[in-house]
Write an enzyme that holds these catalytic residues in place. Structure first.
Site, PDB file in Angstrom:
ATOM      1  NE  ARG A 195     -21.336 -16.709 -25.161  1.00 18.60           N
ATOM      2  CZ  ARG A 195     -22.468 -16.852 -25.820  1.00 18.60           C
ATOM      3  NH1 ARG A 195     -23.455 -15.993 -25.597  1.00 18.60           N
ATOM      4  NH2 ARG A 195     -22.640 -17.814 -26.694  1.00 18.60           N
TER       5      ARG A 195
ATOM      6  CE  LYS B  20     -20.676 -23.858 -17.380  1.00 16.98           C
ATOM      7  NZ  LYS B  20     -21.369 -22.657 -16.930  1.00 16.98           N
TER       8      LYS B  20
ATOM      9  CE  LYS C 262     -12.316 -25.290 -21.103  1.00 17.39           C
ATOM     10  NZ  LYS C 262     -11.617 -24.051 -20.749  1.00 17.39           N
TER      11      LYS C 262
ATOM     12  CB  CYS D 230     -53.542  -6.637  16.284  1.00 18.68           C
ATOM     13  SG  CYS D 230     -54.543  -7.183  14.888  1.00 18.68           S
TER      14      CYS D 230
ATOM     15  CD  GLU E 240     -10.224 -25.179 -17.910  1.00 23.24           C
ATOM     16  OE1 GLU E 240     -11.141 -24.324 -17.942  1.00 23.24           O
ATOM     17  OE2 GLU E 240      -9.252 -25.177 -18.670  1.00 23.24           O
TER      18      GLU E 240
ATOM     19  CB  CYS F 128     -54.370  -9.262  10.064  1.00 21.73           C
ATOM     20  SG  CYS F 128     -54.849  -8.121  11.366  1.00 21.73           S
TER      21      CYS F 128
ATOM     22  CG  ASP G 217      -2.006  -1.006   1.142  1.00 26.24           C
ATOM     23  OD1 ASP G 217      -2.209  -1.544   0.026  1.00 26.24           O
ATOM     24  OD2 ASP G 217      -2.640  -1.302   2.175  1.00 26.24           O
TER      25      ASP G 217
HETATM   26  S1  IVH Z   1     -14.544 -22.819 -21.751  1.00 25.65           S
HETATM   27  C1  IVH Z   1     -16.955 -22.737 -25.962  1.00 25.65           C
HETATM   28  N1  IVH Z   1     -14.056 -22.946 -19.204  1.00 25.65           N
HETATM   29  O1  IVH Z   1     -19.367 -20.969 -19.054  1.00 25.65           O
HETATM   30  C2  IVH Z   1     -16.967 -22.127 -24.659  1.00 25.65           C
HETATM   31  N2  IVH Z   1     -15.968 -21.738 -19.904  1.00 25.65           N
HETATM   32  O2  IVH Z   1     -21.809 -22.088 -20.081  1.00 25.65           O
HETATM   33  C3  IVH Z   1     -15.739 -22.558 -23.960  1.00 25.65           C
HETATM   34  N3  IVH Z   1     -17.221 -20.717 -18.092  1.00 25.65           N
HETATM   35  O3  IVH Z   1     -19.422 -19.156 -22.044  1.00 25.65           O
HETATM   36  C4  IVH Z   1     -15.793 -22.037 -22.623  1.00 25.65           C
HETATM   37  N4  IVH Z   1     -15.918 -21.402 -16.456  1.00 25.65           N
HETATM   38  O4  IVH Z   1     -18.295 -18.023 -19.987  1.00 25.65           O
HETATM   39  C5  IVH Z   1     -14.884 -22.476 -20.157  1.00 25.65           C
HETATM   40  N5  IVH Z   1     -13.466 -23.127 -16.964  1.00 25.65           N
HETATM   41  C6  IVH Z   1     -14.284 -22.657 -17.919  1.00 25.65           C
HETATM   42  C7  IVH Z   1     -15.414 -21.878 -17.605  1.00 25.65           C
HETATM   43  C8  IVH Z   1     -16.237 -21.440 -18.644  1.00 25.65           C
HETATM   44  C9  IVH Z   1     -17.007 -20.709 -16.765  1.00 25.65           C
HETATM   45  C10 IVH Z   1     -18.363 -20.041 -18.765  1.00 25.65           C
HETATM   46  C11 IVH Z   1     -18.003 -19.395 -20.091  1.00 25.65           C
HETATM   47  C12 IVH Z   1     -18.936 -20.044 -21.078  1.00 25.65           C
HETATM   48  C13 IVH Z   1     -20.027 -20.542 -20.211  1.00 25.65           C
HETATM   49  C14 IVH Z   1     -20.766 -21.667 -20.876  1.00 25.65           C
END
Ligand code: IVH
Length: 672
Positions: free
Chosen positions: A140, A119, A295, A416, A117, A431, A40
């Site tokens: 988006r 979500k 993924k 009341c 990952e 009431c 800070d």
């Molecule tokens: S990959 C083709 N990874 O969830 C889209 N999305 O319901 C590939 N989101 O539009 C997205 N965590 O905004 C990806 N670890 C993650 C995510 C994630 C949250 C969101 C993202 C996406 C939406 C779809």
């Protein structure tokens, strides 16, 4: 002079580098090497030097995170590549189907490598870095075009304004996708503050994040603890990585924060185990997650798989079940609202649900209790679908031992002692007591609330004392309270007594519409009050109108007309109005605003992410539009938010145009 300016330049350069480095260690690596106060201190010194010598400040200084001048509206920007959405599965079988589809498409039976990952339950954004400098941040939007929120994303602490160059080479063009989120703790704090201030509370951290991110004044965004995790890419030129996991490692090199807790998995079993592990850790995380994302790791395979409709074939969301807990109903009590409605509330054995302790749950009304057969002593399943308000999903009947008691609405008001009645065809019990203290307290609160007379200082604690000490029996009595009486109350003093009296004096200069709102007539909110004021133009006009004449007012249906006529027919209510007028009210009738929406009628349903309903209403009315409570053939637009009610279905039935939030925004901004 020249010398000291050189020395200053050097100091600023050095300080900028240090603040940047320590900010990165703190916000991105989560591994600070100096204390908060040391950080800070450097930050403050740098800000001061920059303020004193703006010409010496470096571009993209980390102090630029405080926000810039407000903008009128957000420009539209095209994404580097479309931002797709994700399909989702909810169980291991569906996940196995996904894996088979992927293998079939690739004509392979080998187990593939996946990255999984969390979500993140936030708001998707794209950040574009050109030659390592952040040039555009966007929402988006519709996937192809988003809103330009560069000013706002620049205020997020963990967003690098320029990429670090001490690791992997920086691409000429790098579009990163990520999720902006509102950390849970900050979210709870925000809602507590809003609740205390009598403001609308956000249903979940995602809405709070969207709200903060879509501020036209980036100083407001800067004041929120927003954060960002990166999880994907748009266009990257040149791309120097072969897999999703490589990309994550690069992000860190460049000073960006990848989604944490990612893992490389092979096959469905490992993914399922990961999903279950995350579900177990969910409540302990400082941010909301609502599932995991799977993924295909190889970018080459991702490219071959491509997309179907608006979703990639190489990714899938695997969602969690909504959060539930079981607990027991210790008792069911009733609360009495402003219009006398009795609401049954279950008092629960305290239970942890989604990280908070839940002690009460509204059971809404008798129909709900009967439909779910809820009894005192029952073990019940509670659910919170990411939202703040928990509700009873069902009773666990197997847990019954015969000692459970059915609940009956009291025949006499618990506050009341007056009769309680239920009008035919209505779920609510009410009431009838004219001077019910619970009703009186609620109606005084409403009288002074922001959309009614907006009386600052007329808070809940004060109202409670005024009613309990029988200092007021109706709203008009507020205007004869003396300074001494007020000053003698708990938590009051001479100063606050004087302030309140001044506020009360000020409240008498108001519009006819606000006055009618403040009366608290059932079914007459701010919007209807406004319509009535415009239609009749005077209080006498409204009070004298027959039920029949009231139905002719636009947006006033038979039920509302009956309620209004009934209210003014009641001698007690007329007496209070006379007393108010005798206290010196001066009512101005308002001419309706003229604007782009003149002549158009709107109905709002469901909750909106970036504005409260009353904000939306105000914006519509300010442009000359009308907002009504129910959909009819006369409605021009129904605006549908999250969890819309039956009004959305009604709109479809009547063929009324339906708008989502972005559509409404476009209309308000004159773009639609
Ligand atoms: S990959 C083709 N990874 O969830 C889209 N999305 O319901 C590939 N989101 O539009 C997205 N965590 O905004 C990806 N670890 C993650 C995510 C994630 C949250 C969101 C993202 C996406 C939406 C779809």
């Amino acid at each position: 002079m020249a010398e000291s300016s050189e020395a200053l330049k050097a100091e600023i350069r050095e300080l900028t580098a240090r603040v940047e480095e320590h900010g990165y260690r703190y916000h991105v690596l989560d591994a600070p090497t100096v204390t908060d106060s040391e950080y800070d201190e450097m930050f403050r010194r740098l800000s001061r030097l920059e303020q004193e010598h703006p010409e010496l400040a470096l571009p993209n200084s980390p102090t630029a995170k405080v926000g810039g001048p407000p903008v009128e509206r957000f420009a539209t920007v095209r994404h580097t590549l479309p931002m797709l959405s994700l399909d989702n599965v909810t169980n291991p079988d569906e996940l196995a189907d996904f894996e088979q589809r992927v293998q079939r498409f690739l004509k392979s039976t080998d187990p593939l490598e996946y990255v999984v990952e969390p979500k993140i339950d936030g708001v998707g954004v794209e950040l574009v870095y050109e030659d390592g400098v952040l040039t555009v941040g966007s929402t988006r939007g519709d996937g192809t075009d988003g809103e330009d929120i560069t000013q706002n994303v620049r205020t997020i602490r963990s967003v690098a304004l320029a990429l670090r160059r001490d690791g992997a080479p920086v691409p000429r063009l790098l579009a990163v996708r990520g999720e902006v989120f509102y950390p849970t703790e900050g979210f709870r704090r925000l809602n507590r503050q809003r609740e205390e201030a009598g403001e609308y509370v956000f249903a979940n951290p995602r809405n709070a994040a969207a709200g903060a991110l879509k501020q036209l004044d980036s100083k407001i965004t800067a004041s929120r603890p927003l954060d960002l995790f990166c999880h994907g890419m748009g266009a990257v030129e040149p791309a120097s990585f072969a897999s999703q996991s490589d990309f994550h490692a690069r992000l860190r090199d460049w000073g960006l924060k990848p989604v944490p807790l990612t893992r490389v998995c092979r096959g469905v079993d490992e993914i399922v185990a990961y999903q279950e592990e995350m579900e177990g850790r969910r409540d302990g995380l400082p941010y909301e997650i609502d599932g995991v994302v799977v993924k295909v790791n190889s970018l080459e395979l991702q490219r071959r798989l491509g997309q179907i409709a608006r979703s990639p074939r190489w990714a899938m969301a695997y969602k969690f079940k909504p959060r539930q807990s079981t607990t027991r109903i210790l008792d069911i009590q009733t609360q009495v609202g402003r219009t006398g409605t009795l609401t049954p509330v279950a008092h629960l054995e305290p239970v942890q649900l989604a990280g908070v302790t839940v002690r009460n749950a509204s059971l809404h009304n008798m129909d709900e209790i009967e439909r779910k057969d809820i009894r005192v002593g029952d073990t019940i399943v509670l659910e919170r679908a990411g939202d703040v308000i928990p509700y009873v999903v069902r009773v666990v009947e197997e847990e019954r031992d015969g000692s459970e008691r059915a609940f009956a609405m009291p025949v006499l008001c618990p506050m009341c002692g007056s009769q309680v009645y239920r009008e035919e065809g209505e779920a609510a019990y009410r009431c009838v007591g004219l001077s019910c203290p619970a009703k009186l307290k609620e109606s005084l609160k409403f009288f002074g609330s922001r959309n009614a007379l907006d009386i600052e200082g007329l808070g809940e604690k004060l109202i409670e004392q005024l009613v309990e000490k029988e200092l007021v029996a109706d709203s008009a009595d507020l205007y004869s309270l003396g300074e001494e009486t007020l000053a003698s109350l708990e938590r009051m003093g001479v100063k606050s007594a004087q302030n309140l009296i001044r506020e009360l004096g000020r409240s008498k200069d108001t519009s006819l519409a606000r006055f009618v709102t403040a009366l608290g007539i059932r079914h007459v909110g701010e919007a209807t009050a406004k319509v009535l004021a415009e239609h009749f133009g005077s209080l006498d006009g409204i009070m004298g109108a027959e039920e029949e004449a009231l139905t002719e007012v636009r947006d006033v249906g038979p039920e509302v007309a009956k309620s209004i006529a009934g209210f003014f027919a009641e001698p007690g209510n007329r007496r209070v109005i006379d007393k108010l007028l005798a206290a010196g009210f001066r009512l101005k009738a308002e001419a309706p605003a003229e604007g782009a929406l003149t002549g158009l009628s709107f109905v709002l349903t469901g909750s909106l992410a970036t504005m409260s309903r009353s904000e939306a209403q105000k914006s519509i009315v300010a442009l000359g539009g009308r907002v009504s409570g129910s959909v009819s053939g006369k409605t021009d637009y129904v605006v549908v938010g999250v969890d819309p009610g039956s009004k959305a279905a009604k709109a479809e039935e009547l063929g009324v145009r339906v708008l989502d939030e972005d559509g409404l925004r476009a209309l308000l901004e004159g773009g639609g």
